[in-house]
Design a protein around this motif. Structure first.
Motif, PDB file in Angstrom:
ATOM      1  N   ALA A  89       0.837  -1.154   0.088  1.00  0.00           N
ATOM      2  CA  ALA A  89      -0.088  -0.099  -0.207  1.00  0.00           C
ATOM      3  C   ALA A  89       0.802   1.356  -0.100  1.00  0.00           C
ATOM      4  O   ALA A  89       0.467   2.263  -0.694  1.00  0.00           O
ATOM      5  CB  ALA A  89      -0.802  -0.162   1.157  1.00  0.00           C
ATOM      6  N   ARG A  90       1.900   1.189   0.468  1.00  0.00           N
ATOM      7  CA  ARG A  90       2.839   2.300   0.668  1.00  0.00           C
ATOM      8  C   ARG A  90       3.460   2.737  -0.729  1.00  0.00           C
ATOM      9  O   ARG A  90       3.642   3.935  -1.000  1.00  0.00           O
ATOM     10  CB  ARG A  90       4.094   2.201   1.638  1.00  0.00           C
ATOM     11  N   VAL A  91       3.715   1.628  -1.415  1.00  0.00           N
ATOM     12  CA  VAL A  91       4.165   1.930  -2.697  1.00  0.00           C
ATOM     13  C   VAL A  91       2.931   2.426  -3.746  1.00  0.00           C
ATOM     14  O   VAL A  91       3.205   3.256  -4.670  1.00  0.00           O
ATOM     15  CB  VAL A  91       4.840   0.591  -3.458  1.00  0.00           C
ATOM     16  N   LEU A  92       1.986   1.844  -3.583  1.00  0.00           N
ATOM     17  CA  LEU A  92       0.606   2.135  -4.402  1.00  0.00           C
ATOM     18  C   LEU A  92       0.479   3.574  -4.179  1.00  0.00           C
ATOM     19  O   LEU A  92      -0.358   4.232  -5.169  1.00  0.00           O
ATOM     20  CB  LEU A  92      -0.445   1.225  -4.204  1.00  0.00           C
ATOM     21  N   ALA A  93       0.532   4.127  -3.057  1.00  0.00           N
ATOM     22  CA  ALA A  93      -0.005   5.408  -2.574  1.00  0.00           C
ATOM     23  C   ALA A  93       1.000   6.506  -3.500  1.00  0.00           C
ATOM     24  O   ALA A  93       0.663   7.576  -3.515  1.00  0.00           O
ATOM     25  CB  ALA A  93       0.553   5.823  -1.262  1.00  0.00           C
ATOM     26  N   LEU A  94       2.185   6.054  -4.107  1.00  0.00           N
ATOM     27  CA  LEU A  94       2.995   6.797  -4.888  1.00  0.00           C
ATOM     28  C   LEU A  94       2.182   7.202  -6.170  1.00  0.00           C
ATOM     29  O   LEU A  94       2.709   8.104  -6.799  1.00  0.00           O
ATOM     30  CB  LEU A  94       4.466   6.243  -5.138  1.00  0.00           C
ATOM     31  N   ASN A  95       1.416   6.494  -6.561  1.00  0.00           N
ATOM     32  CA  ASN A  95       0.701   6.652  -7.970  1.00  0.00           C
ATOM     33  C   ASN A  95       0.192   8.182  -8.057  1.00  0.00           C
ATOM     34  O   ASN A  95      -0.373   8.649  -7.006  1.00  0.00           O
ATOM     35  CB  ASN A  95      -0.509   5.705  -8.253  1.00  0.00           C
ATOM     36  N   SER A  96       0.338   8.442  -9.420  1.00  0.00           N
ATOM     37  CA  SER A  96      -0.240  10.025  -9.594  1.00  0.00           C
ATOM     38  C   SER A  96      -0.512  10.003 -10.886  1.00  0.00           C
ATOM     39  O   SER A  96       0.241   9.421 -11.787  1.00  0.00           O
ATOM     40  CB  SER A  96       0.856  10.946  -9.287  1.00  0.00           C
ATOM     41  N   PRO A 101       4.291   9.182 -15.776  1.00  0.00           N
ATOM     42  CA  PRO A 101       4.188   8.532 -16.791  1.00  0.00           C
ATOM     43  C   PRO A 101       4.160   7.022 -16.792  1.00  0.00           C
ATOM     44  O   PRO A 101       4.103   6.072 -17.859  1.00  0.00           O
ATOM     45  CB  PRO A 101       5.439   8.786 -17.872  1.00  0.00           C
ATOM     46  N   PHE A 102       4.244   6.552 -15.339  1.00  0.00           N
ATOM     47  CA  PHE A 102       4.095   4.919 -15.232  1.00  0.00           C
ATOM     48  C   PHE A 102       3.153   4.799 -14.215  1.00  0.00           C
ATOM     49  O   PHE A 102       2.573   5.660 -13.428  1.00  0.00           O
ATOM     50  CB  PHE A 102       5.475   4.486 -14.879  1.00  0.00           C
ATOM     51  N   VAL A 103       2.794   3.581 -13.873  1.00  0.00           N
ATOM     52  CA  VAL A 103       1.860   3.240 -12.757  1.00  0.00           C
ATOM     53  C   VAL A 103       2.550   1.938 -11.996  1.00  0.00           C
ATOM     54  O   VAL A 103       2.954   1.009 -12.448  1.00  0.00           O
ATOM     55  CB  VAL A 103       0.292   3.004 -13.483  1.00  0.00           C
ATOM     56  N   TYR A 104       2.252   2.123 -10.655  1.00  0.00           N
ATOM     57  CA  TYR A 104       2.483   1.023  -9.880  1.00  0.00           C
ATOM     58  C   TYR A 104       0.980   0.160  -9.537  1.00  0.00           C
ATOM     59  O   TYR A 104       0.043   0.881  -9.223  1.00  0.00           O
ATOM     60  CB  TYR A 104       2.919   1.291  -8.410  1.00  0.00           C
ATOM     61  N   GLU A 105       1.110  -1.027  -9.632  1.00  0.00           N
ATOM     62  CA  GLU A 105      -0.038  -2.019  -9.640  1.00  0.00           C
ATOM     63  C   GLU A 105       0.140  -2.944  -8.531  1.00  0.00           C
ATOM     64  O   GLU A 105       1.329  -3.793  -8.459  1.00  0.00           O
ATOM     65  CB  GLU A 105      -0.366  -2.583 -10.997  1.00  0.00           C
ATOM     66  N   PRO A 106      -0.934  -3.557  -7.881  1.00  0.00           N
ATOM     67  CA  PRO A 106      -0.659  -4.524  -6.810  1.00  0.00           C
ATOM     68  C   PRO A 106      -0.527  -6.027  -7.881  1.00  0.00           C
ATOM     69  O   PRO A 106      -1.408  -6.085  -8.897  1.00  0.00           O
ATOM     70  CB  PRO A 106      -1.885  -4.550  -6.128  1.00  0.00           C
ATOM     71  N   ALA A 107       0.210  -7.016  -7.232  1.00  0.00           N
ATOM     72  CA  ALA A 107       0.484  -8.302  -7.748  1.00  0.00           C
ATOM     73  C   ALA A 107       0.527  -9.209  -6.773  1.00  0.00           C
ATOM     74  O   ALA A 107       0.647  -8.981  -5.597  1.00  0.00           O
ATOM     75  CB  ALA A 107       1.366  -8.282  -8.716  1.00  0.00           C
ATOM     76  N   PRO A 108      -0.078 -10.522  -7.106  1.00  0.00           N
ATOM     77  CA  PRO A 108       0.036 -11.481  -5.994  1.00  0.00           C
ATOM     78  C   PRO A 108       1.357 -11.619  -5.436  1.00  0.00           C
ATOM     79  O   PRO A 108       1.435 -11.732  -3.918  1.00  0.00           O
ATOM     80  CB  PRO A 108      -0.239 -12.908  -6.696  1.00  0.00           C
ATOM     81  N   GLU A 161      13.686   6.630 -12.377  1.00  0.00           N
ATOM     82  CA  GLU A 161      12.378   7.323 -12.124  1.00  0.00           C
ATOM     83  C   GLU A 161      11.382   6.317 -11.754  1.00  0.00           C
ATOM     84  O   GLU A 161      10.515   6.912 -11.069  1.00  0.00           O
ATOM     85  CB  GLU A 161      12.168   7.988 -13.612  1.00  0.00           C
ATOM     86  N   VAL A 162      11.377   5.152 -12.084  1.00  0.00           N
ATOM     87  CA  VAL A 162      10.426   4.327 -11.855  1.00  0.00           C
ATOM     88  C   VAL A 162      11.028   3.340 -10.395  1.00  0.00           C
ATOM     89  O   VAL A 162      10.244   3.329  -9.241  1.00  0.00           O
ATOM     90  CB  VAL A 162      10.078   3.032 -12.765  1.00  0.00           C
ATOM     91  N   LYS A 163      12.287   3.049 -10.350  1.00  0.00           N
ATOM     92  CA  LYS A 163      12.623   2.440  -9.068  1.00  0.00           C
ATOM     93  C   LYS A 163      12.976   3.124  -7.795  1.00  0.00           C
ATOM     94  O   LYS A 163      12.691   2.800  -6.551  1.00  0.00           O
ATOM     95  CB  LYS A 163      14.281   1.748  -9.487  1.00  0.00           C
ATOM     96  N   GLU A 164      13.679   4.200  -7.771  1.00  0.00           N
ATOM     97  CA  GLU A 164      14.046   5.129  -6.792  1.00  0.00           C
ATOM     98  C   GLU A 164      12.752   5.359  -5.867  1.00  0.00           C
ATOM     99  O   GLU A 164      13.124   5.154  -4.535  1.00  0.00           O
ATOM    100  CB  GLU A 164      14.661   6.406  -7.246  1.00  0.00           C
ATOM    101  N   PRO A 165      11.567   6.172  -6.465  1.00  0.00           N
ATOM    102  CA  PRO A 165      10.785   6.150  -5.404  1.00  0.00           C
ATOM    103  C   PRO A 165      10.277   4.846  -4.749  1.00  0.00           C
ATOM    104  O   PRO A 165       9.715   4.883  -3.419  1.00  0.00           O
ATOM    105  CB  PRO A 165       9.639   6.846  -6.144  1.00  0.00           C
ATOM    106  N   LEU A 166      10.161   3.833  -5.468  1.00  0.00           N
ATOM    107  CA  LEU A 166       9.413   2.247  -4.894  1.00  0.00           C
ATOM    108  C   LEU A 166      10.515   2.074  -3.857  1.00  0.00           C
ATOM    109  O   LEU A 166       9.991   1.493  -2.976  1.00  0.00           O
ATOM    110  CB  LEU A 166       9.429   1.388  -6.239  1.00  0.00           C
ATOM    111  N   ILE A 167      11.925   1.977  -4.114  1.00  0.00           N
ATOM    112  CA  ILE A 167      12.623   1.479  -3.262  1.00  0.00           C
ATOM    113  C   ILE A 167      12.763   2.279  -1.872  1.00  0.00           C
ATOM    114  O   ILE A 167      12.916   1.666  -0.854  1.00  0.00           O
ATOM    115  CB  ILE A 167      14.210   1.587  -3.837  1.00  0.00           C
ATOM    116  N   ALA A 168      12.619   3.618  -2.301  1.00  0.00           N
ATOM    117  CA  ALA A 168      12.412   4.647  -0.892  1.00  0.00           C
ATOM    118  C   ALA A 168      11.283   4.117   0.032  1.00  0.00           C
ATOM    119  O   ALA A 168      11.379   4.178   1.250  1.00  0.00           O
ATOM    120  CB  ALA A 168      12.436   5.963  -1.374  1.00  0.00           C
ATOM    121  N   ALA A 169      10.070   3.785  -0.586  1.00  0.00           N
ATOM    122  CA  ALA A 169       8.799   3.648   0.243  1.00  0.00           C
ATOM    123  C   ALA A 169       8.902   2.196   0.719  1.00  0.00           C
ATOM    124  O   ALA A 169       8.496   2.027   1.962  1.00  0.00           O
ATOM    125  CB  ALA A 169       7.693   3.569  -1.039  1.00  0.00           C
TER     126      ALA A 169
END
Length: 166
Positions: A11-18, A22-29, A138-146
């Protein structure tokens, strides 16, 4: 600090979506999927016409038992061009490339045509120029920080990874 649960870290990563990204984070199993269609361009000029298409996917696997994550990346590009050879004839070229694994890359494209259209998350844009820029950071850095702020760490694989933090 104890690591957050799988669902809380996800959920912390998915909250980064905006809508501004130009990309989207999606939940996966398995954890999280990030997808970016970074190039979808059609262009035409007096002597040539072509298309460029590019996609990037980041799959982040979350291990709730160890509060660690790993990722795999997939990138694909294809291009086609038809142009005048100057003598009244035409030539055509086509190409594609793909990559799967771990990478750090950036690419930029800019071009001019009498008619050009680009498509991104905000829609299709018409004009006389086209362009795109793409970087995996641009995709990885915010995700890793979250994930790190949620108490999760990158999994160390193999003997050398465990010894040297690789």
């Amino acid at each position: 600090m104890a690591a957050l649960s799988f669902a809380e870290a996800q959920a912390r990563v998915l909250a980064l979506n905006s809508d501004e990204l130009p990309f989207v984070y999606e939940p996966a199993p398995y954890g999280i999927r990030a997808a970016w269609k970074y190039a979808d361009v059609k262009w035409a000029a007096i002597t040539a016409a072509g298309t460029i298409s590019g996609d990037y996917e980041l799959r982040v696997t979350l291990d709730p038992e160890s509060s660690t994550w790993t990722f795999d990346e997939t990138r694909s590009e294809s291009r086609s061009t038809v142009q005048s050879d100057g003598g009244g004839g035409f030539s055509a070229s086509f190409g594609s490339s793909g990559f799967k694994g771990r990478q750090k890359s950036a690419s930029f494209q800019f071009g001019v045509g009498s008619a050009a259209s680009t498509t991104d998350r905000q829609g299709t844009h018409e004009g006389n120029t086209y362009g795109y820029s793409f970087t995996t950071d641009e995709v990885k850095e915010p995700l890793i920080a979250a994930l790190e702020s949620a108490g999760w760490e990158r999994a160390r694989k193999g003997l050398f990874g465990k010894l040297f933090g690789g």
